[in-house]
Design a protein around this motif. Structure first.
Motif, PDB file in Angstrom:
ATOM      1  N   THR A  48     -49.114  17.700 -68.091  1.00 30.94           N
ATOM      2  CA  THR A  48     -47.805  17.653 -68.732  1.00 30.94           C
ATOM      3  C   THR A  48     -47.013  18.873 -68.289  1.00 30.94           C
ATOM      4  OG1 THR A  48     -46.573  17.571 -70.814  1.00 30.94           O
ATOM      5  CG2 THR A  48     -48.657  18.768 -70.844  1.00 30.94           C
ATOM      6  N   TRP A  49     -45.741  18.637 -67.954  1.00 36.70           N
ATOM      7  CA  TRP A  49     -44.936  19.726 -67.382  1.00 36.70           C
ATOM      8  C   TRP A  49     -43.449  19.430 -67.593  1.00 36.70           C
ATOM      9  CZ3 TRP A  49     -45.395  21.441 -61.528  1.00 36.70           C
ATOM     10  CH2 TRP A  49     -44.809  22.707 -61.376  1.00 36.70           C
ATOM     11  N   ASN A  50     -42.784  20.325 -68.272  1.00 38.67           N
ATOM     12  CA  ASN A  50     -41.323  20.298 -68.338  1.00 38.67           C
ATOM     13  C   ASN A  50     -40.822  21.035 -67.103  1.00 38.67           C
ATOM     14  OD1 ASN A  50     -38.568  21.020 -68.786  1.00 38.67           O
ATOM     15  ND2 ASN A  50     -38.836  20.719 -70.976  1.00 38.67           N
ATOM     16  N   VAL A  51     -40.274  20.283 -66.141  1.00 40.90           N
ATOM     17  CA  VAL A  51     -39.939  20.852 -64.835  1.00 40.90           C
ATOM     18  C   VAL A  51     -38.514  21.394 -64.778  1.00 40.90           C
ATOM     19  CG1 VAL A  51     -41.623  19.456 -63.635  1.00 40.90           C
ATOM     20  CG2 VAL A  51     -39.283  18.590 -63.897  1.00 40.90           C
ATOM     21  N   LEU A  67     -44.042  14.185 -66.897  1.00 35.41           N
ATOM     22  CA  LEU A  67     -43.014  15.191 -66.655  1.00 35.41           C
ATOM     23  C   LEU A  67     -41.866  15.007 -67.636  1.00 35.41           C
ATOM     24  CD1 LEU A  67     -42.801  15.097 -62.741  1.00 35.41           C
ATOM     25  CD2 LEU A  67     -44.328  16.466 -64.174  1.00 35.41           C
ATOM     26  N   GLN A  68     -41.237  16.117 -67.978  1.00 37.13           N
ATOM     27  CA  GLN A  68     -40.037  16.102 -68.798  1.00 37.13           C
ATOM     28  C   GLN A  68     -38.922  16.869 -68.062  1.00 37.13           C
ATOM     29  OE1 GLN A  68     -42.846  18.041 -70.366  1.00 37.13           O
ATOM     30  NE2 GLN A  68     -43.846  16.028 -70.441  1.00 37.13           N
ATOM     31  N   VAL A  96     -36.954  15.832 -65.739  1.00 37.40           N
ATOM     32  CA  VAL A  96     -36.718  15.514 -64.337  1.00 37.40           C
ATOM     33  C   VAL A  96     -35.215  15.366 -64.148  1.00 37.40           C
ATOM     34  CG1 VAL A  96     -37.078  13.761 -62.541  1.00 37.40           C
ATOM     35  CG2 VAL A  96     -38.948  14.384 -64.077  1.00 37.40           C
ATOM     36  N   TRP A 119     -40.061  13.400 -57.337  1.00 36.16           N
ATOM     37  CA  TRP A 119     -41.363  13.758 -57.893  1.00 36.16           C
ATOM     38  C   TRP A 119     -42.392  12.660 -57.646  1.00 36.16           C
ATOM     39  CZ3 TRP A 119     -43.229  18.256 -59.724  1.00 36.16           C
ATOM     40  CH2 TRP A 119     -42.312  19.277 -60.017  1.00 36.16           C
ATOM     41  N   ASN A 121     -46.097   9.876 -73.038  1.00 34.89           N
ATOM     42  CA  ASN A 121     -45.430  11.122 -72.664  1.00 34.89           C
ATOM     43  C   ASN A 121     -44.170  11.263 -73.514  1.00 34.89           C
ATOM     44  OD1 ASN A 121     -44.334  13.335 -71.311  1.00 34.89           O
ATOM     45  ND2 ASN A 121     -43.551  12.109 -69.614  1.00 34.89           N
ATOM     46  N   ASP A 142     -46.030  22.735 -75.032  1.00 31.87           N
ATOM     47  CA  ASP A 142     -46.567  21.728 -74.106  1.00 31.87           C
ATOM     48  C   ASP A 142     -48.029  21.440 -74.462  1.00 31.87           C
ATOM     49  OD1 ASP A 142     -44.141  21.877 -72.161  1.00 31.87           O
ATOM     50  OD2 ASP A 142     -44.772  23.955 -72.488  1.00 31.87           O
ATOM     51  N   PRO A 178     -46.936  24.487 -66.710  1.00 27.97           N
ATOM     52  CA  PRO A 178     -47.643  23.210 -66.871  1.00 27.97           C
ATOM     53  C   PRO A 178     -48.978  23.391 -67.593  1.00 27.97           C
ATOM     54  CG  PRO A 178     -47.810  23.984 -64.602  1.00 27.97           C
ATOM     55  CD  PRO A 178     -46.871  24.920 -65.303  1.00 27.97           C
TER      56      PRO A 178
END
Length: 504
Positions: free
Chosen positions: A60-63, A92-93, A95, A112, A187, A309, A355
């Motif tokens: 899980t990753w807020n990019v 992902l968050q 994007v 991505w 997610n 996260d 992440p």
């Protein structure tokens, strides 16, 4: 009479458009005398009494609208020793969903998705499914060997931003049947700010209520055997001031902060959260950092660090029917989850979040023993003559005239990444109770040859029902002559180096 051949439609990139309608052509009757038929035994059935141990890696990753980093080897544990992963799940968050980017991503794969497919496909994984809702993106990759045993794949989304009309917040899910057991990945991106803890809980409850599926056996998201819940859940550390929080982090005394973590607090009070399990938070809070650093927020806002996260999971009926010694009865021990690793990755600095990954072991007692479809190439394959495919299916397989068999390079990315294909009905040349033969025209076979495999796609099930072992297509004489000519040209352009002069 000529037949019009219409094949599956796909667009891979703006410069790669394949018309869904091929030129009309006359049916061709293959001479089976020129095809070397090789008897092949059926695949070995899976022992239903033996537990399968599958390895799952979840990210899980807020990019923060950033582009993919140059390397994700550490994030995906690609260089680690031991057995590889059977499945990767990427959530992902944030994007990039500006209008131009989002419209482009609707027509083509987003950067991505392309990035992860480029990483995984040479390693023998394909993108099984994906779903995008504005900035939320969920991807599932699996090893080729598991594809025939994954069925009932569905996606869903729920908007919670702007009173449910905007998708900047909410949840997206991918659910499936894995060896006969139902599993769902969810997610989420929940509301921000420390004062919105109740709103986060309300939104999550709404997501759970709104996620209904067509499967009559698993109509509700909580009916799945396993549910993974992850994302930027945005829960913060309450009560403590920023200086105490930062000092506790500097001294690696994370346990001092656990009791004031809003999610931990909510799990003690809210019944719908109490069945969700999480590993210990033995890593630094993952928000908020200065970009490209491991330094917490130095801006004027000075956000208090928080474990925003997270990765949690829920096993259905885990606590029901225990035996006298406290263990689950034999009838209940058909699936279990073990957390092997729960960490953050501080080296990635493209956004203000770090992440988080969870590596899991899934212990599954298979309820499926054989693929629905078994298929093989017959004889030697090359572009000189038409080639033959044999396949057989189990009696309960719901076949359709719209089913097709695709020819793929071994490192294919997803189900639409085929080289060519054959309709199982229109391209059929013979059939019996045990086996059916389908042909592909020599014109559609790659002249360069190489390593390929076959996949049977089921229209009714909307998934791959069978996959062959890899096999070789021999390069054609034209391809070999072209390669030899190119080698000769290269040899002329690159003269031999002179012998070094030595005066002694």
């Amino acid at each position: 009479m000529d037949h019009l051949w219409i094949k599956p439609f796909y667009i891979q990139s703006a410069g790669d458009f394949k018309s869904p309608i091929a030129n009309s052509r006359c049916p061709l009757i293959l001479s089976l005398g020129r095809v070397r038929m090789e008897p092949r035994g059926p695949p070995q059935p899976i022992d239903l009494e033996i537990m399968k141990n599958l390895r799952l890696h979840l990210v899980t990753w807020n990019v923060g609208t950033a582009s993919p980093p140059p390397d994700v080897t550490g994030l995906l544990q690609l260089s680690s020793q031991g057995p590889g992963m059977d499945m990767y799940v990427i959530g992902l968050q944030e994007v990039n969903s500006k209008i131009i980017n989002f419209l482009s991503d609707l027509a083509f794969d987003d950067p991505w998705s392309i990035f992860f497919m480029t990483v995984f496909s040479p390693l023998g994984y394909i993108k099984l499914s994906s779903i995008r809702m504005q900035g939320l993106l969920l991807l599932v990759f699996v090893k080729h060997a598991h594809i025939p045993f994954i069925r009932d794949i569905h996606t869903h989304y729920t908007r919670t931003g702007l009173y449910g009309y905007w998708g900047n917040k909410g949840g997206v899910t991918i659910r499936m049947s894995l060896y006969g057991h139902t599993i769902c990945f969810m997610n989420c991106h929940l509301p921000a700010h420390i004062e919105n803890a109740e709103q986060r809980l309300d939104d999550f409850e709404k997501i759970l209520e709104m996620h209904q599926f067509e499967d009559e056996n698993v109509p509700d998201i909580l009916d799945h055997d396993i549910l993974f819940w992850f994302g930027d859940l945005n829960f913060r550390i309450a009560d403590y001031g920023i200086h105490f929080v930062r000092e506790s982090i500097s001294n690696s005394r994370y346990n001092l902060l656990w009791e004031k973590d809003q999610l931990n607090m909510a799990k003690k009070k809210e019944a719908f959260l109490q069945e969700f399990i999480e590993g210990p938070l033995q890593f630094k809070p993952t928000y908020k950092f200065d970009l490209h650093s491991d330094v917490y927020d130095t801006s004027g806002k000075k956000r208090k660090p928080a474990w925003t996260d997270r990765i949690l999971w829920r096993v259905k009926n885990l606590s029901q029917h225990p035996s006298e010694d406290g263990d689950l009865s034999e009838g209940e021990q058909t699936i279990s989850v073990t957390l092997n690793n729960y960490i953050s990755h501080m080296s990635y600095g493209i956004s203000d979040h770090k992440p988080v990954t969870g590596t899991f072991g899934l212990q599954i007692k298979p309820l499926l023993s054989t693929p629905l479809v078994t298929l093989n190439p017959e004889g030697e394959w090359n572009a000189v003559q038409d080639v033959l495919i044999s396949y057989s299916s189990v009696s309960e397989f719901p076949s359709s005239t719209w089913d097709w068999i695709g020819l793929y390079q071994v490192a294919f990315r997803h189900v639409n990444d085929y080289v060519t294909y054959a309709w199982v009905k229109d391209d059929e040349i013979s059939s019996s109770e045990d086996v059916t033969h389908v042909y592909i025209s020599a014109d559609e076979i790659p002249h360069a040859g190489g390593e390929f495999l076959l996949c049977y796609y089921s229209h009714n099930m909307q998934c791959i029902a069978g996959i062959s072992q890899p096999f070789q297509i021999q390069p054609s004489r034209r391809s070999a002559e072209k390669e030899l000519a190119q080698e000769n040209i290269n040899g002329i352009e690159k003269p031999h180096s002179p012998e070094p002069y030595n005066e002694f």
